[in-house]
Every structure is written in structure tokens, then in C-alpha cells.
Design an enzyme around this catalytic site. Sequence first.
Site, PDB file in Angstrom:
ATOM      1  N   GLY A  38      39.603  42.077  40.605  1.00 61.77           N
ATOM      2  CA  GLY A  38      39.142  41.981  39.224  1.00 61.77           C
ATOM      3  C   GLY A  38      39.811  40.815  38.534  1.00 61.77           C
ATOM      4  CB  SER A  39      40.075  40.003  34.978  1.00 58.23           C
ATOM      5  OG  SER A  39      40.652  41.192  34.514  1.00 58.23           O
ATOM      6  CB  THR A  40      44.119  36.665  36.242  1.00 55.23           C
ATOM      7  OG1 THR A  40      43.503  36.014  37.358  1.00 55.23           O
ATOM      8  CG2 THR A  40      45.591  36.323  36.214  1.00 55.23           C
TER       9      THR A  40
ATOM     10  N   GLY B  29      45.017  42.445  36.588  1.00 55.63           N
ATOM     11  CA  GLY B  29      45.931  42.361  37.735  1.00 55.63           C
ATOM     12  C   GLY B  29      47.387  42.339  37.282  1.00 55.63           C
TER      13      GLY B  29
ATOM     14  CD  GLU C 269      41.733  39.414  47.678  1.00 54.63           C
ATOM     15  OE1 GLU C 269      41.623  38.251  47.233  1.00 54.63           O
ATOM     16  OE2 GLU C 269      42.037  39.674  48.846  1.00 54.63           O
TER      17      GLU C 269
ATOM     18  CD  GLU D 174      37.284  34.000  37.044  1.00 59.41           C
ATOM     19  OE1 GLU D 174      37.902  34.903  36.458  1.00 59.41           O
ATOM     20  OE2 GLU D 174      37.001  34.050  38.249  1.00 59.41           O
TER      21      GLU D 174
ATOM     22  CE  LYS E 136      37.352  51.777  37.172  1.00 61.96           C
ATOM     23  NZ  LYS E 136      36.011  51.461  36.643  1.00 61.96           N
TER      24      LYS E 136
ATOM     25  CB  CYS F 199      36.489  35.708  42.466  1.00 58.01           C
ATOM     26  SG  CYS F 199      36.022  36.147  44.141  1.00 58.01           S
TER      27      CYS F 199
HETATM   28  P1  NAP Z   1      38.180  43.563  35.319  1.00 56.92           P
HETATM   29  O1  NAP Z   1      37.821  43.710  33.899  1.00 56.92           O
HETATM   30  O2  NAP Z   1      39.577  43.226  35.660  1.00 56.92           O
HETATM   31  O3  NAP Z   1      37.748  44.919  36.024  1.00 56.92           O
HETATM   32  C1  NAP Z   1      37.881  45.165  37.401  1.00 56.92           C
HETATM   33  C2  NAP Z   1      37.990  46.647  37.619  1.00 56.92           C
HETATM   34  O4  NAP Z   1      39.184  47.143  37.037  1.00 56.92           O
HETATM   35  C3  NAP Z   1      36.856  47.454  36.993  1.00 56.92           C
HETATM   36  O5  NAP Z   1      36.564  48.559  37.810  1.00 56.92           O
HETATM   37  C4  NAP Z   1      37.495  47.883  35.683  1.00 56.92           C
HETATM   38  O6  NAP Z   1      36.874  48.999  35.108  1.00 56.92           O
HETATM   39  C5  NAP Z   1      38.909  48.184  36.118  1.00 56.92           C
HETATM   40  N1  NAP Z   1      39.915  48.139  35.061  1.00 56.92           N
HETATM   41  C6  NAP Z   1      39.826  47.618  33.807  1.00 56.92           C
HETATM   42  N2  NAP Z   1      41.003  47.753  33.152  1.00 56.92           N
HETATM   43  C7  NAP Z   1      41.848  48.382  34.014  1.00 56.92           C
HETATM   44  C8  NAP Z   1      43.213  48.801  33.928  1.00 56.92           C
HETATM   45  N3  NAP Z   1      43.962  48.599  32.829  1.00 56.92           N
HETATM   46  N4  NAP Z   1      43.776  49.402  35.006  1.00 56.92           N
HETATM   47  C9  NAP Z   1      43.057  49.604  36.143  1.00 56.92           C
HETATM   48  N5  NAP Z   1      41.759  49.242  36.263  1.00 56.92           N
HETATM   49  C10 NAP Z   1      41.160  48.629  35.226  1.00 56.92           C
HETATM   50  O7  NAP Z   1      37.304  42.472  36.046  1.00 56.92           O
HETATM   51  P2  NAP Z   1      35.741  42.335  35.985  1.00 56.92           P
HETATM   52  O8  NAP Z   1      35.402  41.700  34.699  1.00 56.92           O
HETATM   53  O9  NAP Z   1      35.096  43.623  36.338  1.00 56.92           O
HETATM   54  O10 NAP Z   1      35.469  41.351  37.220  1.00 56.92           O
HETATM   55  C11 NAP Z   1      35.491  39.978  37.112  1.00 56.92           C
HETATM   56  C12 NAP Z   1      36.803  39.429  37.617  1.00 56.92           C
HETATM   57  O11 NAP Z   1      37.014  39.815  38.970  1.00 56.92           O
HETATM   58  C13 NAP Z   1      36.806  37.923  37.635  1.00 56.92           C
HETATM   59  O12 NAP Z   1      38.008  37.445  37.102  1.00 56.92           O
HETATM   60  C14 NAP Z   1      36.713  37.576  39.113  1.00 56.92           C
HETATM   61  O13 NAP Z   1      37.231  36.344  39.466  1.00 56.92           O
HETATM   62  C15 NAP Z   1      37.435  38.697  39.741  1.00 56.92           C
HETATM   63  N6  NAP Z   1      37.034  38.855  41.139  1.00 56.92           N
HETATM   64  C16 NAP Z   1      37.912  38.468  42.111  1.00 56.92           C
HETATM   65  C17 NAP Z   1      37.572  38.584  43.452  1.00 56.92           C
HETATM   66  C18 NAP Z   1      38.524  38.171  44.524  1.00 56.92           C
HETATM   67  O14 NAP Z   1      38.315  38.558  45.656  1.00 56.92           O
HETATM   68  N7  NAP Z   1      39.549  37.411  44.221  1.00 56.92           N
HETATM   69  C19 NAP Z   1      36.326  39.112  43.815  1.00 56.92           C
HETATM   70  C20 NAP Z   1      35.445  39.497  42.801  1.00 56.92           C
HETATM   71  C21 NAP Z   1      35.833  39.375  41.460  1.00 56.92           C
HETATM   72  P3  NAP Z   1      35.626  48.759  34.096  1.00 56.92           P
HETATM   73  O15 NAP Z   1      34.524  48.182  34.866  1.00 56.92           O
HETATM   74  O16 NAP Z   1      35.284  50.105  33.630  1.00 56.92           O
HETATM   75  O17 NAP Z   1      36.141  47.857  33.031  1.00 56.92           O
END
Ligand code: NAP
Length: 493
Positions: A251-253, A256, A273, A404, A199, A307
Site C-alpha cells: 500500500g502507500s508509504t 507503511g 511493498e 507518487e 484484508k 506502484c
Molecule cells: P493504502 O491507503 O495504504 O491502503 C492499503 C491497504 O491498507 C488497504 O487495504 C487499506 O484499507 C489498508 N489500510 C489503510 N490504513 C491502514 C492502517 N492504518 N493500518 C493498516 N491498514 C491500513 O494504499 P492504497 O491507496 O490502497 O494503494 C495505493 C498504494 O499502494 C500506492 O502508494 C502504491 O504505490 C502502493 N502499491 C505498492 C505495491 C508494491 O508492490 N510496492 C503494489 C501495489 C500498490 P482501505 O482500503 O480500507 O483504506
Amino acid sequence: MLKEFDLKKDIKLDFTSGWSYDPAPESTDHVHIKDQYDHFIGGKFVAPQGGQYFDTTNPANEKKLASVAMGCDKDVDAAVKAARTAYDKYWSKMSPRDRGRYIYRIARMIQERAREFAVIETLDGGKPIRESRDVDVPLVAAYFFYYAGWADKLQYAFPGGNPKPLGVAGQIIPWNFPLLMAAWKIAPALATGNTVVLKPAETTPLTSLKLAEIIQEADLPPGVVNIVTGAGDTGASIVNHPNVDKIAFTGSTNVGKIIQKSIAGTNKKLTLELGGKAANIIFDDATIDQAVEGIINGIFFNQGHVCCAGSRLFVQEGVADIIRDKLIDRMQSLIVGDPMDKNTDIGAINSKEQLGTIQRYLEIGLNEGNEIYQTKCDLPDKGYWCCPTLVANVSQSSRLVQEEIFGPVLTIQTFRTPEEVLEKANNTPYGLSGGVWTDKGSKIFNMTNKVRAGVMWANTFNKFDPTSPFGGYKESGLGREGGLHGLYPYLKF
Ligand code: NAP
Ligand code: MG
């Protein structure tokens, strides 16, 4: 209670423009974006069972690009069934060499259509075309090539072991490197013999759907890769599906942690991640101009939507003034604006929500009494933008240092001794990445061993390579992606 701030008034504006480049927009003639996209399940594009679609827009002009299927539980169930059938019928039975051939084919087709992918990535996500073209898409092909090579050599990766695939991998990715994160997830899963339900993020689904077209053209057996688009609930539905054997999440902590709780007590394997708050450490024996470029690349690359961004700068006292002056000077020369222009350094913030988050942090910074410098930029009327921002006079306990922000905002602190900077660098809940700039190899070894981060760069920043493992300590996640290490989470022994 936060005071109301007029950011434009309260932030000191420093600028010295003088000259500018002529526009150099990338052409979109060769790109075809459909009006509507369905899920990719069992090798076909299929309408969402709930009948709903959502819009994906271009954050640089707020215009709609396409309608995209909203995934519900039934769609996820259909995708997981397709992935399971494909696993049982084709993928687990196929010779590893043939699996590798399919992955090579995907890699080559990505190279052939590189310009199209780069343009769509930039239109849908807002990152400068220069980055999509020169960083994201070449790396995507490189990851597929790299893991294609491992497909028939797993016994050499794990000598003495007898590695077996897990089955169906559920993969959920964010919006900051949409196609690259899809590659990081899909390539090792396929190479190890697993099938996939992926997804993409709600704001950036288009390059994953283009990848689905390539996967269809590459004639992969139906159901080996399935792509279901949608929102957070769609992701949760994948996480909670009983027939998924592994979850790979970037995605976000916060999300996670939710995922970790929901799969506790099941047999699902997990890699996370998550977020980061990297320290970029400049010693007084560093090559100053190179370090300044490294700082700029560390935080302003991809609007700071990284990230592993070097969002906390630590400068040794002896060079603090010169670094600060050179940094402000260089920040003023960065071009913010149309991501499709080849001269642009900093593109659009990915969404209105993310811009709101960044602005809230700047208000917090002002409330805390920090000095905030923002360059003056000539911004387009529409779209979401944030000019490069430097936060000085900031304390270690500031929320801008601890949390962050995920935008082009850099905090700057000074230090005297290696012990002091180690203490400060390690004093956050995160541990994803970091950088050290010095002339001395011994200092590099000392710092890279003691900074608690999964990835450390020395005299460079934000460099990626498929052979190199990537991942975090502490609240930055668990498990590694990339390299030989990235095979392990998709295997049982
Ligand atoms: P996010 O809100 O956690 O979303 C990541 C993904 O998870 C999206 O596809 C999101 O869908 C989905 N999602 C949201 N709520 C969920 C749930 N309850 N269960 C399962 N999936 C769910 O993060 P983001 O704002 O898109 O991305 C930014 C974050 O990603 C930052 O914290 C960044 O540091 C981190 N990141 C980490 C790495 C790494 O390798 N460590 C790399 C890139 C990014 P929607 O888009 O529809 O909300
Ligand atoms: Mg979009």
C-alpha cells in the site's frame, strides 16, 4: 494558496480522432455477484460481529455491486484465532507435499474460473477487461502454481538451513491489483506452512471474496485462509493483534510508516511493498517506436494505478523531439472508457478520492507553470475518468516529479549524459522500479547497477513473473515478494 483552475480550460487539448471501433463489451452472464458478502473465517462465511456492512461500487458507473461486511476488532480476533487453530491442528502438521497439493488445486480452480474472476475484477476496480483477462488472472494462477511447487522443496531453497513457518500471517493489500496482490501474499505464506488473515482494500473486496469461495470448494482445512473485509481500522486491528506473527503489507508509504511504528518492539516480522516513482530512461540509440510503446505501457497500463509505473520519463536530448511527437500521437489513439469493452486501453479511476488526488496534482502542476497536455476523450457521463496526461517543462524539484500521483500522468524531462540522468533518476524518496532503453548492453548494465531501484527493466516495462523477486529500496519498502526470495519472509531458521 492554490489558484482556482478550470482544468478543462487551462490544459491544452490535442486531439485528432477520425475513426473508432464498434463497442465490444465482455459478457457478464456467467458471473454471479451476491447482494451481500460476509467475512470468511474458519472455513465459513460469517456475519460481522458489529453488524455493519459497506457498499462496494463499480467506479465506471458509480453503481453499487454488493454490500460487504465491515470488520471490527472482534472479527479480526475471531479470524486470528481460527488461523492459529488451523496452524496448530492441521497446517503445521500436514506434509509439505500435501500442502503443495492444496495450492495446486487453488491454482487450477482459478484457471477454470478465469473469466469470472476477470469480469469481477474489472467491475469492482475499473481496470480494462483486457488487462484483468490477459495479465492479472493468468499471473494469479501462475503465482499459485509457482509457490505450490516450492512447498515440498524448502530444504533446496535454503540448503543447510532448517526452515520453519512463523505461524499466523496478517496480510493487507491495496486496490490496484486486488486479486494479484492476494495471490502474492497467500501463495508463499501457504507454501511455507503459515496460515493467513487477509484484508483486501475497501473499494475492491470482491475478487478476494470469490477466492474465498474457491478456497472453500478446494476443501482447505478450515481457518488456513481467513478473509476479513473492512476499512483502514480493520487493517490496523490485524497489525496490532498480539497473536499475529508476521505482517505483509502492500500500500502507500504513509500507511507503511504507521505500520512500522506500531509493530516496533514486537516480534512480528514485516514486509512492506510501498509506493514508487519509476524513471523510464530513453537513450538516443534506443529503438524509437518500441520505446514509445514501452513508455505508453509503463504509465498508462491500469490507469497508472501501478506502484512500479514508469511515471518519470527521461529522454536523451538528441531524440527528445521525436519521442515527444510520437508519444503525443500515440496517446491520442488510446481509448479511454468502459472497462468492460475489449477495445478499452484506459479504464476508470478506482475511486472518487483517487480522482480527486490526481486532479489536485494537475492543479499543482499548472500552478508551477508546467505545460500539461491532455488528450481529448469521449468519456461516459458517470464514473471517474482521467484522460492520458503529459507534463512537460517540468523541473526536478516539481512535486509532480517527486511524489507518487498514481494516475495516468507522465512527466517528461531531458538529459545529456548517463551521469546526469542517474543523478535525476535517483533523486526521489522512492526506489521501487525503473526502465532503460538502449541498443547497448553495456549501458544497460551500467544503468541497472546504478539506478537505486529494486526492479529494473531493459527495453521493456511492467513485466512480471512469479520466479522473479519484486520489492523496493528507500521509501518503497522492505523485503521481497516473488521468487525464492519471497519465501524467506515467511520462515524462521
Ligand atoms: P493504502 O491507503 O495504504 O491502503 C492499503 C491497504 O491498507 C488497504 O487495504 C487499506 O484499507 C489498508 N489500510 C489503510 N490504513 C491502514 C492502517 N492504518 N493500518 C493498516 N491498514 C491500513 O494504499 P492504497 O491507496 O490502497 O494503494 C495505493 C498504494 O499502494 C500506492 O502508494 C502504491 O504505490 C502502493 N502499491 C505498492 C505495491 C508494491 O508492490 N510496492 C503494489 C501495489 C500498490 P482501505 O482500503 O480500507 O483504506
Ligand atoms: Mg469497487
